[in-house]
Design a protein around this motif. Structure first.
Motif, short mmCIF file in Angstrom:
data_model
loop_
_atom_site.label_atom_id
_atom_site.label_comp_id
_atom_site.label_asym_id
_atom_site.label_seq_id
_atom_site.Cartn_x
_atom_site.Cartn_y
_atom_site.Cartn_z
N GLN A 62 0.85 -1.19 0.00
CA GLN A 62 0.00 0.00 0.00
C GLN A 62 0.88 1.25 0.00
OE1 GLN A 62 -2.85 0.26 3.19
NE2 GLN A 62 -4.09 1.75 2.09
N LEU A 63 1.29 1.65 -1.18
CA LEU A 63 2.05 2.89 -1.33
C LEU A 63 1.10 4.07 -1.15
CD1 LEU A 63 4.29 2.10 -4.43
CD2 LEU A 63 5.11 2.58 -2.12
N HIS A 64 1.55 5.08 -0.42
CA HIS A 64 0.72 6.26 -0.20
C HIS A 64 1.63 7.43 0.15
CE1 HIS A 64 1.36 4.43 3.73
NE2 HIS A 64 1.24 5.64 4.24
N THR A 65 1.11 8.63 0.06
CA THR A 65 1.88 9.82 0.42
C THR A 65 1.21 10.59 1.54
OG1 THR A 65 0.77 11.12 -1.32
CG2 THR A 65 2.91 10.13 -1.86
N HIS A 66 2.05 11.26 2.33
CA HIS A 66 1.61 12.23 3.32
C HIS A 66 2.09 13.59 2.85
CE1 HIS A 66 0.44 9.26 6.44
NE2 HIS A 66 1.39 8.53 5.88
N VAL A 67 1.17 14.52 2.68
CA VAL A 67 1.48 15.83 2.13
C VAL A 67 1.31 16.88 3.22
CG1 VAL A 67 1.02 17.43 0.23
CG2 VAL A 67 0.43 15.00 -0.02
N VAL A 68 2.25 17.81 3.30
CA VAL A 68 2.17 18.90 4.28
C VAL A 68 2.13 20.22 3.52
CG1 VAL A 68 3.25 20.02 6.26
CG2 VAL A 68 3.45 17.54 5.97
N LEU A 69 1.08 21.00 3.78
CA LEU A 69 0.88 22.29 3.11
C LEU A 69 0.65 23.37 4.16
CD1 LEU A 69 -1.36 20.03 1.60
CD2 LEU A 69 -0.74 21.60 -0.22
N PRO A 70 0.96 24.63 3.84
CA PRO A 70 0.77 25.71 4.80
C PRO A 70 -0.71 26.08 4.95
CG PRO A 70 1.52 26.61 2.72
CD PRO A 70 1.55 25.11 2.57
N GLY A 71 -0.98 26.91 5.94
CA GLY A 71 -2.35 27.35 6.17
C GLY A 71 -2.81 28.45 5.24
N THR A 72 -1.89 28.95 4.40
CA THR A 72 -2.22 30.02 3.47
C THR A 72 -1.74 29.68 2.07
OG1 THR A 72 -0.12 31.16 3.94
CG2 THR A 72 -2.05 31.80 5.27
N ALA A 73 -2.24 30.43 1.10
CA ALA A 73 -1.79 30.30 -0.29
C ALA A 73 -1.34 31.67 -0.79
CB ALA A 73 -2.93 29.77 -1.17
N PRO A 74 -0.36 31.72 -1.69
CA PRO A 74 0.13 33.01 -2.18
C PRO A 74 -0.89 33.69 -3.09
CG PRO A 74 1.14 31.22 -3.40
CD PRO A 74 0.35 30.58 -2.30
N SER A 75 -0.79 35.01 -3.16
CA SER A 75 -1.57 35.79 -4.12
C SER A 75 -0.76 37.03 -4.47
CB SER A 75 -2.94 36.19 -3.54
OG SER A 75 -2.78 37.16 -2.52
N ILE A 76 -1.25 37.84 -5.38
CA ILE A 76 -0.50 39.01 -5.82
C ILE A 76 -0.30 40.00 -4.67
CG2 ILE A 76 -0.56 41.03 -7.34
CD1 ILE A 76 -2.04 39.34 -9.39
N ALA A 77 -1.35 40.22 -3.88
CA ALA A 77 -1.28 41.23 -2.82
C ALA A 77 -0.74 40.66 -1.52
CB ALA A 77 -2.66 41.83 -2.60
N GLU A 78 -1.36 39.62 -1.02
CA GLU A 78 -0.98 39.03 0.26
C GLU A 78 -1.39 37.57 0.28
OE1 GLU A 78 -3.09 41.13 3.28
OE2 GLU A 78 -5.06 40.63 2.47
N ARG A 79 -0.88 36.84 1.24
CA ARG A 79 -1.25 35.44 1.34
C ARG A 79 -2.69 35.31 1.84
NH1 ARG A 79 3.13 32.04 0.54
NH2 ARG A 79 1.82 30.29 1.20
N LEU A 80 -3.39 34.32 1.30
CA LEU A 80 -4.79 34.12 1.63
C LEU A 80 -4.97 32.87 2.48
CD1 LEU A 80 -6.29 34.76 -1.93
CD2 LEU A 80 -6.12 36.39 -0.03
#
Length: 222
Positions: free
Chosen positions: A146-164
């Motif tokens: 059972q191959l699988h991945t664990h992914v870690v992402l931040p609580g925000t996403a980038p945008s032109i003005a500020e992170r959302l």
């Protein structure tokens, strides 16, 4: 309901500690566990510098990933943690030497399309590929890889003005979107590698969803 061909799930770690496994300390423990848990049964020695993480902006070591999570957190989310796990019986149809790359490519396509369809720019993230055996079944079937991945992402996403800030809510259909994207990409991968005959290998049976928050469910201690 037909059995799912891929199981995906998301959870989050908040910045405030509210008990065991929460806050910065809880995230640090989870990242460390994911980094040093070896394939299937054993832990790696913590002195080993073997690269476990695929770095797409968050880092190659749990300490670096933790620092990025802290820097890129939102008010309520320190980090998002995902699991991407294709069905073992279908992965068994893929040539063994191709399986790790198939799961890695699948993970990256799911992340990219999910954020795009949510209207966000692609954030930084890192993931680790793990290998385990399924639990033995009462009918005597042998455990499967059972191959699988664990992914870690931040609580925000980038945008032109500020992170959302990014929030994933089942009530708003985000989990259904997540599953649909994952299913679509895994179907395409199977069609390309195995051919349409892979669909004949599936039986109609109830879908069973494991407890994603219990890491020992993924890595049973033997």
């Amino acid at each position: 309901m037909s059995k799912a061909i891929i199981v995906v799930d998301f959870a989050y770690k908040g910045p405030k500690r509210k008990g065991r496994g929460t806050g910065h300390k809880g995230l640090r423990s989870t990242l460390k566990y994911l980094q040093y848990r070896d394939n299937r049964t054993d832990h790696l020695a913590q002195t080993e510098e073997d690269e476990r993480w695929r770095d797409l902006g968050m880092g190659k070591h749990y300490r670096e990933i933790l620092e990025h999570c802290d820097h890129l957190q939102s008010q309520h989310v320190l980090a998002w943690t995902w699991v991407v796990s294709p069905a073992p019986d279908l992965m068994a149809l893929v040539p063994e030497d191709q399986r790790p790359q198939v799961v890695s490519d699948l993970t990256e396509r799911i992340v990219e399309d999910y954020y795009t369809e949510r209207g966000f720019d692609l954030p930084e993230y890192s993931y680790v590929l793990h290998d385990r055996l399924t639990e033995p079944k009462a009918d005597g079937d042998e455990p499967m890889q059972q191959l699988h991945t664990h992914v870690v992402l931040p609580g925000t996403a980038p945008s032109i003005a500020e992170r959302l800030p990014v929030y994933n809510n089942k009530e708003r259909g985000h989990d259904a979107l997540f599953r649909d994207i994952a299913t679509r990409h895994f179907e395409a991968a199977l069609d390309n590698i195995v051919g349409p005959e892979w669909r004949l290998h599936r039986e109609q049976e109830a879908e069973i969803t494991p407890n994603w928050n219990d890491l020992d469910a993924w890595f049973p201690r033997r």
